[in-house]
Design a protein around this motif. Structure first.
Motif, PDB file in Angstrom:
ATOM      1  N   SER A   1      96.153  92.091 106.688  1.00  0.00           N
ATOM      2  CA  SER A   1      96.281  92.855 107.929  1.00  0.00           C
ATOM      3  C   SER A   1      95.683  94.248 107.809  1.00  0.00           C
ATOM      4  CB  SER A   1      97.750  92.942 108.343  1.00  0.00           C
ATOM      5  OG  SER A   1      98.382  94.008 107.687  1.00  0.00           O
ATOM      6  N   ALA A   2      95.271  94.645 106.600  1.00  0.00           N
ATOM      7  CA  ALA A   2      94.832  96.030 106.415  1.00  0.00           C
ATOM      8  C   ALA A   2      93.453  96.311 107.008  1.00  0.00           C
ATOM      9  CB  ALA A   2      94.837  96.393 104.937  1.00  0.00           C
ATOM     10  N   LEU A   3      92.699  95.252 107.315  1.00  0.00           N
ATOM     11  CA  LEU A   3      91.373  95.441 107.906  1.00  0.00           C
ATOM     12  C   LEU A   3      91.387  94.898 109.324  1.00  0.00           C
ATOM     13  CD1 LEU A   3      89.355  94.152 104.847  1.00  0.00           C
ATOM     14  CD2 LEU A   3      89.565  96.513 105.553  1.00  0.00           C
ATOM     15  N   ASN A   4      90.738  95.624 110.230  1.00  0.00           N
ATOM     16  CA  ASN A   4      90.693  95.200 111.628  1.00  0.00           C
ATOM     17  C   ASN A   4      89.900  93.903 111.738  1.00  0.00           C
ATOM     18  OD1 ASN A   4      90.336  94.929 114.392  1.00  0.00           O
ATOM     19  ND2 ASN A   4      90.246  97.134 114.703  1.00  0.00           N
ATOM     20  N   PRO A   5      90.545  92.819 112.224  1.00  0.00           N
ATOM     21  CA  PRO A   5      89.865  91.517 112.257  1.00  0.00           C
ATOM     22  C   PRO A   5      88.623  91.495 113.146  1.00  0.00           C
ATOM     23  CG  PRO A   5      91.973  91.422 113.402  1.00  0.00           C
ATOM     24  CD  PRO A   5      91.922  92.732 112.697  1.00  0.00           C
ATOM     25  N   LYS A   6      88.498  92.466 114.070  1.00  0.00           N
ATOM     26  CA  LYS A   6      87.361  92.468 114.996  1.00  0.00           C
ATOM     27  C   LYS A   6      86.233  93.375 114.531  1.00  0.00           C
ATOM     28  CE  LYS A   6      89.335  89.865 118.117  1.00  0.00           C
ATOM     29  NZ  LYS A   6      88.953  88.466 118.169  1.00  0.00           N
ATOM     30  N   LYS A   7      86.419  94.061 113.397  1.00  0.00           N
ATOM     31  CA  LYS A   7      85.376  94.974 112.942  1.00  0.00           C
ATOM     32  C   LYS A   7      84.780  94.476 111.637  1.00  0.00           C
ATOM     33  CE  LYS A   7      86.097  99.465 113.320  1.00  0.00           C
ATOM     34  NZ  LYS A   7      86.844 100.725 113.146  1.00  0.00           N
TER      35      LYS A   7
ATOM     36  N   SER B   1      84.499  99.178 109.103  1.00  0.00           N
ATOM     37  CA  SER B   1      85.799  99.661 108.628  1.00  0.00           C
ATOM     38  C   SER B   1      85.620 100.801 107.628  1.00  0.00           C
ATOM     39  CB  SER B   1      86.586  98.522 107.966  1.00  0.00           C
ATOM     40  OG  SER B   1      87.141  97.694 108.945  1.00  0.00           O
TER      41      SER B   1
ATOM     42  N   LEU C   1      84.255 104.141 109.229  1.00  0.00           N
ATOM     43  CA  LEU C   1      85.234 104.979 109.925  1.00  0.00           C
ATOM     44  C   LEU C   1      85.626 106.183 109.075  1.00  0.00           C
ATOM     45  CD1 LEU C   1      87.289 105.553 112.189  1.00  0.00           C
ATOM     46  CD2 LEU C   1      88.876 104.056 110.997  1.00  0.00           C
ATOM     47  N   ALA C   2      85.911 105.939 107.789  1.00  0.00           N
ATOM     48  CA  ALA C   2      86.326 107.026 106.909  1.00  0.00           C
ATOM     49  C   ALA C   2      85.227 108.075 106.792  1.00  0.00           C
ATOM     50  CB  ALA C   2      86.673 106.470 105.533  1.00  0.00           C
TER      51      ALA C   2
ATOM     52  N   ARG D   1      87.335 101.538 101.065  1.00  0.00           N
ATOM     53  CA  ARG D   1      87.597 102.393 102.225  1.00  0.00           C
ATOM     54  C   ARG D   1      88.369 103.649 101.803  1.00  0.00           C
ATOM     55  NH1 ARG D   1      90.846  99.766 107.009  1.00  0.00           N
ATOM     56  NH2 ARG D   1      92.320  99.492 105.321  1.00  0.00           N
TER      57      ARG D   1
ATOM     58  N   GLU E   1     100.317  96.335 112.815  1.00  0.00           N
ATOM     59  CA  GLU E   1      99.367  95.796 111.838  1.00  0.00           C
ATOM     60  C   GLU E   1      98.892  96.888 110.885  1.00  0.00           C
ATOM     61  OE1 GLU E   1      98.067  92.607 111.474  1.00  0.00           O
ATOM     62  OE2 GLU E   1      99.628  91.941 112.851  1.00  0.00           O
ATOM     63  N   GLY E   2      98.525  96.444 109.680  1.00  0.00           N
ATOM     64  CA  GLY E   2      98.109  97.395 108.651  1.00  0.00           C
ATOM     65  C   GLY E   2      96.870  98.186 109.003  1.00  0.00           C
ATOM     66  N   TYR E   3      95.959  97.603 109.797  1.00  0.00           N
ATOM     67  CA  TYR E   3      94.708  98.323 110.058  1.00  0.00           C
ATOM     68  C   TYR E   3      94.939  99.555 110.907  1.00  0.00           C
ATOM     69  CZ  TYR E   3      94.419  96.015 114.640  1.00  0.00           C
ATOM     70  OH  TYR E   3      94.668  95.573 115.896  1.00  0.00           O
TER      71      TYR E   3
ATOM     72  N   ALA F   1      96.162 102.092 108.477  1.00  0.00           N
ATOM     73  CA  ALA F   1      95.014 102.524 107.663  1.00  0.00           C
ATOM     74  C   ALA F   1      94.197 103.574 108.413  1.00  0.00           C
ATOM     75  CB  ALA F   1      94.152 101.322 107.303  1.00  0.00           C
TER      76      ALA F   1
ATOM     77  N   ILE G   1      93.572 107.482 107.318  1.00  0.00           N
ATOM     78  CA  ILE G   1      92.224 108.039 107.176  1.00  0.00           C
ATOM     79  C   ILE G   1      92.112 109.312 108.004  1.00  0.00           C
ATOM     80  CG2 ILE G   1      89.827 107.648 107.864  1.00  0.00           C
ATOM     81  CD1 ILE G   1      90.194 104.782 106.843  1.00  0.00           C
TER      82      ILE G   1
ATOM     83  N   GLU H   1      90.194 100.551 117.834  1.00  0.00           N
ATOM     84  CA  GLU H   1      90.836  99.651 116.876  1.00  0.00           C
ATOM     85  C   GLU H   1      91.693  98.613 117.599  1.00  0.00           C
ATOM     86  OE1 GLU H   1      90.433  99.801 113.501  1.00  0.00           O
ATOM     87  OE2 GLU H   1      89.227 101.623 113.483  1.00  0.00           O
TER      88      GLU H   1
ATOM     89  N   ASN I   1      91.076  94.043 119.827  1.00  0.00           N
ATOM     90  CA  ASN I   1      91.955  92.918 119.514  1.00  0.00           C
ATOM     91  C   ASN I   1      92.703  92.404 120.740  1.00  0.00           C
ATOM     92  OD1 ASN I   1      91.906  92.430 116.483  1.00  0.00           O
ATOM     93  ND2 ASN I   1      92.015  94.647 116.624  1.00  0.00           N
TER      94      ASN I   1
END
Lengths: 271, 277
Positions: free
Chosen positions: A94-100, A105, A108-109, A158, B169-171, B174, B178, B189, B193
């Motif tokens: 879940s730590a990464l956006n599934p749509k990006k 990802s 972004l940073a 990231r 959600e974790g993203y 995150a 950041i 973000e 979704n």
């Protein structure tokens, strides 16, 4: 302690109001050196994730203060301070956006902290991916096309993209299988040596701690019950609770240990 | 895109949806070329040929002043589609933005925005639209405004619920750590979704907006004569049942085809895109 970059002093955290309160942290004090890996261990509910959240500024402590390079950390942090303390989460799914895409990802940073020229950012992303051991083509992929271990590498990349001084790792290997776990730990060790970053490594897995940590904080019910170097914790634990934790590590007998060392030597020689 | 089209046409029900929706949209766009009597959409009177049952070349018959019913119906489709499209184009961005902000920000922002939404949701949609139309003059533009005012809260509800679960959600965490801005987290973000669910609901809603608009004009509160409209055609023709059955049956079937088609298409999209309702 002249090299201390983060110092937590008398941290208390109470959840809830009135009668219904939980003391999640009580009087927690510790320091983190430049380039050190400090492990925070304890069973579930011992307050180890709470201290991570307090350090990251997700919620403020009830009392006590945290200083970063002699600067007091307030609940509302500047972008500059956010950049310095980064985070790798437990669940890589879940730590990464599934749509990006992976590249987006990481980008972004770079965008948020304005790292590098706009035209160079693609190059920086490539370097970061290589550094965490992923092929450059992955930047065009979506997270769904990656395995758990690969996604965890992306999360690490990231976090590195921000060029932080400290990375808080909340059980970064507990969702991965053993072999992938070992590779991620090797990667983390390598990055720490190369970049001189400090880790706060939260885990319940003492076998992992032995591999990676310099110092260990043992948490029980929100208190630090033992705080010593990794050698002392494993060879000469003072507290009954620490002994219990260590005795819960699955062990193998001597002959198996010898075989294991031999095999890993052969493996290391090969690569 | 190609994959979605393939999946849409591989299932018989969704294929039917695609066909019906294509018929509606194509006949609305090319109305001028399909009918031999494009001038019949306006105020034309032909008493030599009034109130005739279906015959060649008036395949759906003619109305009380001799206009071709088929022509009236496809031009009514054009008006209905424009209305549905405009309503969604205005109400979706409003509803989605409010839902996103309320769901992500929480606290007082959430309480205020969601209670306002609840007020709109608690009024029966047709009653709300009727009262708006009663205050304003009945016209196409005011009809669109009335339907828009009752439509956005449904998107707020949908997106609010989605945002609430995405925020866990974790993203999202995150991005917060950041240091990304709230604007970035909400629109770059979380919103991507939610698209699958929003698009699914839009396809379903196009049918319902047409139905509501038809209901309004059935009650005499929508598009005014001589502009062709399915709702007012049914209302007018109802007075001449059962003798002049074609005056009611064909406009009613036209409404049915449009609503049914968009529903099938919406259901199919929901399955393909994995959206929720």
């Amino acid at each position: 302690m002249n090299n201390t970059i983060l110092f937590a002093k008398n941290i208390n955290k109470v959840f809830g109001k009135g009668k219904d309160t939980v003391q999640a942290l009580s009087d927690v004090t510790f320091g983190l050196q430049q380039g050190e890996c400090l492990a925070i261990v304890g069973e579930s509910g011992s307050g180890k994730s709470t201290i991570a959240n307090v350090i990251l500024g997700i919620f403020p402590p009830t009392s006590g203060e945290i200083t970063f390079l002699n600067e007091k950390l307030l609940p509302e942090r500047s972008l500059m301070l956010k950049k310095q303390i980064q985070f790798v989460q437990q669940n890589p799914l879940s730590a990464l956006n599934p749509k990006k895409t992976i590249g987006a990802s990481i980008k972004l940073a770079l965008d948020v902290h304005n790292i590098g020229d706009k035209s160079d950012r693609g190059q920086i992303i490539d370097t970061l991916l290589l550094e965490v051991g992923l092929p450059i083509e992955f930047k065009h992929r979506l997270p769904a096309a990656l395995s758990g271990g690969q996604r965890q590498r992306v999360s690490i990349a990231r976090a590195l993209a921000c060029e932080p001084k400290i990375i808080v790792l909340d059980e970064p290997t507990s969702a991965l299988d053993v072999l992938v776990q070992a590779r991620i730990l090797n990667l983390l060790n390598k990055l720490r040596k190369e970049r001189g970053i400090s880790y706060i490594f939260i885990t319940h897995d003492l076998a992992v701690v032995r591999n990676i940590a310099n110092n260990v904080c043992v948490f029980n019910q929100g208190k630090i019950v033992e705080y010593a170097t990794t050698d002392v914790i494993f060879n000469n634990p003072k507290q009954q609770y620490t002994r219990q934790l260590i005795s819960a590590i699955p062990v193998i007998d001597k002959s198996e240990q010898i075989l294991r060392n031999k095999l890993s030597e052969a493996h290391n020689a090969q690569f | 895109m190609k994959k979605i089209f393939y999946q849409l046409t591989s299932n018989p029900m969704s294929l039917l949806g695609v066909i019906l929706v294509s018929i509606v949209i194509l006949s609305a766009i090319f109305a001028d070329f399909i009918t031999p009597f494009p001038e019949h959409r306006g105020a034309i009177v032909d008493f030599s040929n009034f109130n005739q049952p279906p015959h060649w070349p008036n395949i759906f018959g003619t109305d009380l002043v001799g206009r071709d019913l088929f022509t009236r119906i496809i031009y009514a489709y054009r008006i209905s589609l424009i209305l549905g499209f405009v309503v969604l184009v205005i109400s979706v961005p409003i509803g989605v933005s409010i839902g996103l902000v309320a769901g992500y920000m929480g606290g007082w922002t959430e309480t205020i925005l969601m209670r306002i939404t609840d007020v709109f949701l608690s009024i029966p949609p047709l009653v709300l639209a009727m009262s708006v139309m009663g205050l304003l003059e009945p016209s196409l533009f005011n009809g669109m405004m009335a339907v828009t005012i009752m439509w956005w809260p449904w998107y707020t509800r949908l997106v609010y619920n989605l945002t609430r679960s995405e925020t866990q959600e974790g993203y999202v965490l995150a991005a917060e750590i950041i240091g990304a801005s709230k604007f970035h987290i909400i629109f770059r973000e979380i919103l991507p979704n939610c698209w699958a669910s929003i698009i699914t609901k839009m396809a379903l809603d196009l049918g319902f907006v047409i139905l509501i608009a038809a209901s309004l004009s059935f009650l005499g509160l929508g598009v005014q004569a001589p502009t062709p409209d399915l709702g007012s055609m049914v209302a007018e023709g109802g007075n001449y049942l059962p003798d002049s059955w074609w005056l009611v049956i064909f406009p009613a079937l036209a409404i049915l085809i449009a609503v049914f088609g968009f529903n099938l298409l919406g259901d199919a999209l929901r399955e393909i895109l994995g959206g929720e309702e």
